[in-house]
Design an enzyme around this catalytic site. Structure first.
Site, PDB file in Angstrom:
ATOM      1  N   SER C 280     -38.176  -9.260  28.315  1.00  0.00           N
ATOM      2  CA  SER C 280     -37.930  -7.884  27.898  1.00  0.00           C
ATOM      3  C   SER C 280     -39.073  -7.036  28.402  1.00  0.00           C
ATOM      4  CB  SER C 280     -37.856  -7.829  26.373  1.00  0.00           C
ATOM      5  OG  SER C 280     -38.208  -6.545  25.898  1.00  0.00           O
ATOM      6  N   ARG C 319       4.567  -2.466  57.160  1.00  0.00           N
ATOM      7  CA  ARG C 319       3.133  -2.544  56.827  1.00  0.00           C
ATOM      8  C   ARG C 319       2.776  -1.295  56.037  1.00  0.00           C
ATOM      9  NH1 ARG C 319      -0.469  -3.122  61.079  1.00  0.00           N
ATOM     10  NH2 ARG C 319       1.025  -2.816  62.777  1.00  0.00           N
TER      11      ARG C 319
END
Lengths: 463, 463, 463, 463
Positions: C280, C319
């Site tokens: 921390s 496509r």
């Protein structure tokens, strides 16, 4: 009266009766009928139809009188609900007043009725959401005040970190609720508008009278009139969805907290108990956190539903194919889940059982490491910041490894004895001395809320 | 009989009656009752309960006899449906046979009943999905065969590219449908399992007899028995959801195609028309592609619902909080939408109106550029690949700018006259000569399908 | 060599270097180049091109030699990566062998190269995922065996329910991992196919030779050849995504468990500690569960990405426009996150610190209510099931209200003294006597795994 | 300078260089360093630190000087980026001024730096988004004006419905863009706040000075100061995400329209062409709508990413595990995609090629049915509404079946001849006479925009 046909088995668990009512099939139809009636009135108001037609419209505009299931079946063929409804409405109007039938839906398109009807439902539903937020906010304000100084462990990454107060936790919830209320005010300004464009948004059937009739219609429905119809621009509805998503996110965050606090090993706070509430089919001792379960379920389900509303915005040309349809059940579902989540949140805060002594005990437990930061701060004057940190880290490791509290490790250390008296140690390891500005932050949140409230009241007075 | 209480207004549009029935409230209860009855039988079969208790169970196991709305209300308090249902079931069993009541739900937990009941619903529902796929596949196979050589424009990026045949398009749809059928076979092997673990998965209440009873239970329900219960491991249900997501994705792709083909300006294929189908409230000429709208709506709604099922997998410890609840309405919703999408797909292919002459006309339109690649290929022998490409590009630009067909531009060019006779040009610009292996690909897809079908039949014969 | 250009700041946290490498920009290009080279070889193998061209192709097919950033910039204009790559490839081939250039990409379309290249990446990436699963499975099997009888509290709805063993928990994880491995086998059969159709799927440029060349291409790449190209049918890729979604869901479930077990107040299991791991910035005592954080982050991010892949399936005609593009970054992102999640899971199980005494202590804590079900079961012989349940419920309430253990409440009750000796009570409240079939279930899971392993080995031997 | 390490291969296609720069790794670090520097200044300003320390901070606060890859690697161990960055920052500050190091990050937590740094990035990024909206809005306003009366087919459900004007379509786009600008103003008020709470939100390390220092910090960064820190309340960031989701939704809607209009068979509008833009690897004539593809891709990808941000809101206690981490890459990704979508939208409108004659031709095509509603309206005076509708429906069917225009069918009908003169028919079938209020709606949208602009300017003048 709730429309039973729309009550699904688990609705009583996942939503509220009031919100179910607002999005019942009957109310969906009523919204459309309200649009059609208002349109008739607007035609009359602008001289496009004789006043005499209105009685027939008024009589025909009660959704209760319609066969909902039959309309649903016909909608399956037509592709939307307006078409069979309008057919039926026209027949009913004609039955009372043959001439009146010509004015049914005049100049409008299906989507005008469907969307505006939905806006009317949203208006009611947002009011309900807001009321729920107010209720929760009031309760949270009281709780934050009451527990402004109640010590408990602050937890980050699911581990005890440093002390906080329970009031600070509540104040965090409250401030989020307040932000959501502000958002509701903003989006009401965006979404409470009429949809009226005719088949392709030109109001062509109304000729030059279109804008005037549109204005009369909006006035009739007490909705704002946007400069252009929005048949294939769905940001308004999607924004309602995402705002509800934000609200449910906050509810989920709170429910996660509550359910974690009520774990057997934590046991600091519990959902209210009631006979049969949260029972188990096999384990007599269980008191399952039903409210949290429902809220967390909503917080899992709503975000993807918001994504649906956003994805559905890609609608083709003047009126879309599929995207519009994707909204029909999704937005109501979001309202239903949000309403259920807020209801359960409200129930939780109305009866939350708080165990202050367990909070204190937990804070002292875990080898008392929740005061490590406090200790390191105190040590800084002697060892500098980096040195203090290293000692604190070593001591906390020792505490864990030897099963002592950090306080005891410190007390036993010869060097620490030189730095700190026993009284110093008592002071350092008293969580009351390391909750910083918790109480003043709670006060600030409450003050900001009070200020908004009084501003809003004085604003109401003026408008 | 459909459970009317679960029929929402737009269900007839968005889903099928058969699927609604499978996920009706009544069938949800029935699934749980079937679990409880099978458990009683398993207890008898393994000598844990006297055979005489079964009559009472059998009598009490008809969901029709239960007050669904009341159970829903009680579930709201209990947090799940099993608790009130079991209370009621116990009372009913006890009413016929006091001693039998002791065996109700013996050794099981709520989730065992709820999950296994859901598996039983899934079994029926997957069968329905598969039947729909078979029906669509049969129709597509016929259409692919019929139109194996029907020329049309192939379109990429929403623009005409080069010629294809309509059969090739259908064969692509068919092959995807076939892949989904194979997936259904696979996931049935995964998901059709019993859930039975007792409160925490140990079957502790059953002592050493647990596994034997579990095996008898699975046999009774004709479900597989997994080595361990899966209360908080939800991959099986999530996989069902994602497989349905794949199926709906294919349906959406096809519906997008159909709706594009039926645009006014394209007009090559149309959804079947029927009286009142796809009408407009204001435009008499409209024939809206209702089926495509519904399918595209499903293709918008289902993917986020699949995400819900995946996100809900993060369930805590032995039985989760919120995640499990998030599945309850989500998985049925996915089945409902998938079923509706496949139904509309089936309707579309049953009556698809195909305009071959418009296909040919469109292919010739657009300045005839759909043959540019064919022309460039033919030109390669004279100009090399790069040179051919550049000329083709220049000519196609000329065609667009001057409003001629590419063919005419080529015909007029002196250099091209040297390269190509008029017959050559006719050949090059005949789309029949530039659909490559379209017909053999269609044949290959059909052959692969026939092979699978016959393998599947011979497999059935053997097993 | 990792392609540094694709390493984002947090990649080391969220993914693995190996997976980053498989989806590096360089490998993406290499996949396309591998396709083009294999196509050249297929043309040679089928007599469409002279063997002499291959040297030029081989020399030009090293992605390292290409300017990736420049290709990216050109792709922005062209709309896909293949176009600038092919331009450059052609130039390079031509530079070594002028005649060879005519065969570059012959008969193929951009998407053939992009999709097949992606399939090649997927093949490697799935192998990596499978290896990670094997590693985790091996470790879990050992842990399940080792802790088959280690008592701990089973927890449902985040509360203690009844006892389980730690081995049972691990066996549940293991069985899920095994199911995922089976899924990987299935989807490899689906997705490891070549994409080859030419501009619109007809292979028109190749004339009648199309299928033969396609077969040679597939053989060259050791991929299966599907009967039809799948440019706009994306279920294969979407299924890969959803399968990874299932895997990440399991990882998330496990990480949630681990993080809950490592809470300060629970403290039963911890992620491995290492210098600087989970530190921390301000709290020296913190050991944040970094691995769980990363995995839970992946479990939050991946489900919506799967939804993207499903939603993107709606691709137009031969496509698509936009849907295909939506896949390009999404599928790699899913692989990256899945790989990172599995890596952290592996690290966690490699070094998981387990505190058996804390497990026992927690099981005894919470007023000892985790044995309530055991007590109720024992009491059934005296009071019947309903009576036993009511007494157990009342006693457990008393235990909580008076701060005693349930055992003590029972011991003090005169009626219970009549029913149970002190030895009986000891027996009833010993969790070892109420973990039911936990150990045999663990054994069954391990046996099933061993059976699959040996079947798979003998299968390998045969094939 | 762009940070090349964050430029992925397809970034040039999918996003803008400016946005990439704002969310480059370097800028992410710079945001955190800016926070730390501002905190140092706030400590000085409030008398907590001597002014002399600032030089060391200023020198150490240039992200360019840091080794980004190394920080990324260390973040993988620490679990967040702040920890290694602070370590390095402290070393650098200490190197210039030993005493200054004690003030680095004083009173803050990692998340304060990471979140505030992100807010600073958001401030820049929102400005960029707003500028893009302004640019698009300006262009759309001009286009709406220019084409206020340009006739074209209105299309609903993907079919021609009734006439609109192109200006009306543009005005619809414009009004949506304007709504988004209003939203940006609102959310800036919500999100541009400092994050500052220390490890658990109490500012405990700062003792009673916390609020004063927090105010100084906010002032320094020109951010608002909320009454309470929001470490685990993420609605602000999620709201930014959802607002961007709305914007991308609108972009997607427009791109869908543009791509549909540019279909070969519709050919009414085209993306600007440029050398190499939208080319095909095999089809020389193709001009693929690259911009629309990118925008539609974004519109597919962003909604699920918004869902991620909403789902990630469920964060535990004072700082969450996993949820926070899920935001780190997701929010930037949304900004990147939104920026790319708006860029392409801007390019499209800058150079949109409009073919008015094709619009007119298409409107006349399709058997001229786009005037059916106009005809039915005209017929109403003779046949009543219902009768007119039926005749119009029958005639439109005849038109389609016989391949005539509706106009010709009407012209040939004896009864119609009685009702309408040839001039009447000309009038009815002239789309100019059936675009209703299109032009006045366009004017209204432009007027509303002008009013907002002038209000905003006068507002700026005042503030």
């Amino acid at each position: 009266m709730t429309n039973e046909a729309t009550t699904r088995l688990l609705d009583p668990l996942f939503t509220t009766e009031a919100m179910r009512e607002f999005f019942s099939d009957r109310r969906t139809l009523q919204g459309m009928l309200d649009f059609e009636l208002a349109l008739a009135r607007a035609l009359v108001a602008t001289g496009q139809a004789p006043a005499g037609v209105l009685t027939a419209f008024e009589q025909a505009s009660k959704a209760d009188a319609y066969d909902i299931a039959a309309l649903g079946r016909d909608a399956a063929l037509a592709g939307n609900l307006a078409i069979p409804l309008l057919k039926e409405l026209t027949a009913r109007v004609a039955a009372s007043n043959k001439d009146a039938a010509a004015f049914v839906h005049f100049g409008a398109t299906s989507q005008d009725a469907i969307d505006t009807g939905r806006v009317l439902q949203i208006r009611d539903a947002l009011q309900l959401i807001d009321e729920a937020l107010v209720k929760i906010g009031d309760r949270l304000a009281a709780l934050a005040q009451e527990h402004s100084a109640t010590e408990m462990a602050g937890r980050t990454w699911l581990q005890q970190a440093s002390p906080i107060t329970l009031g600070l936790k509540f104040a965090g919830y409250l401030d989020a609720i307040e932000r959501h209320r502000a958002r509701l005010t903003e989006i009401r300004g965006h979404v409470l508008v009429v949809q009226f464009g005719g088949s392709v948004g030109t109001l062509a059937v109304l000729g030059a009278k279109g804008p005037e009739i549109a204005a009369a219609l909006a006035k009739e429905l007490q909705l704002a009139l946007p400069p252009i119809s929005w048949h294939s621009h769905r940001d308004r509805f999607a924004e309602v969805a995402s705002t509800l998503g934000l609200i449910v996110g906050t509810a989920g965050k709170i429910a996660r907290d509550v359910s974690l606090l009520s774990q057997t090993e934590v046991a600091e706070a519990f959902e209210p108990s009631a006979p049969s509430r949260g029972g188990s089919s096999t384990m007599p001792h269980k008191r399952n956190p039903v409210g949290s379960a429902v809220i967390l379920s909503a917080a899992t389900r709503v975000p993807p539903l918001v994504a649906t509303m956003l994805a559905a915005m890609v609608q083709e040309h003047e009126r879309g194919l599929g995207g519009w349809h994707a909204e029909w059940e999704t937005l109501p579902e979001i309202f239903l889940l949000a309403s259920g989540a807020l209801y359960h949140l409200s129930v939780i805060f109305d009866g939350l059982a708080i165990d202050k002594s367990k909070m204190a005990a937990n804070l002292a437990g875990g080898n008392g490491l929740a005061l490590t930061e406090a200790f390191a701060l105190a040590l800084t004057q002697h060892e500098g910041r980096d040195g203090a940190r290293k000692i604190a880290e070593a001591f906390s490791r020792t505490a864990v490894e030897t099963g002592q509290s950090l306080r005891d490790v410190v007390l036993k250390d010869p060097q620490m004895k030189k730095y700190f008296s026993a009284d110093d140690i008592d002071h350092i390891f008293n969580p009351k001395h390391f909750n910083g500005s918790a109480e003043s932050i709670v006060a600030a949140v409450l003050a900001a809320r009070a200020a908004r409230k009084s501003a809003s009241k004085s604003g109401e007075g003026k408008s």
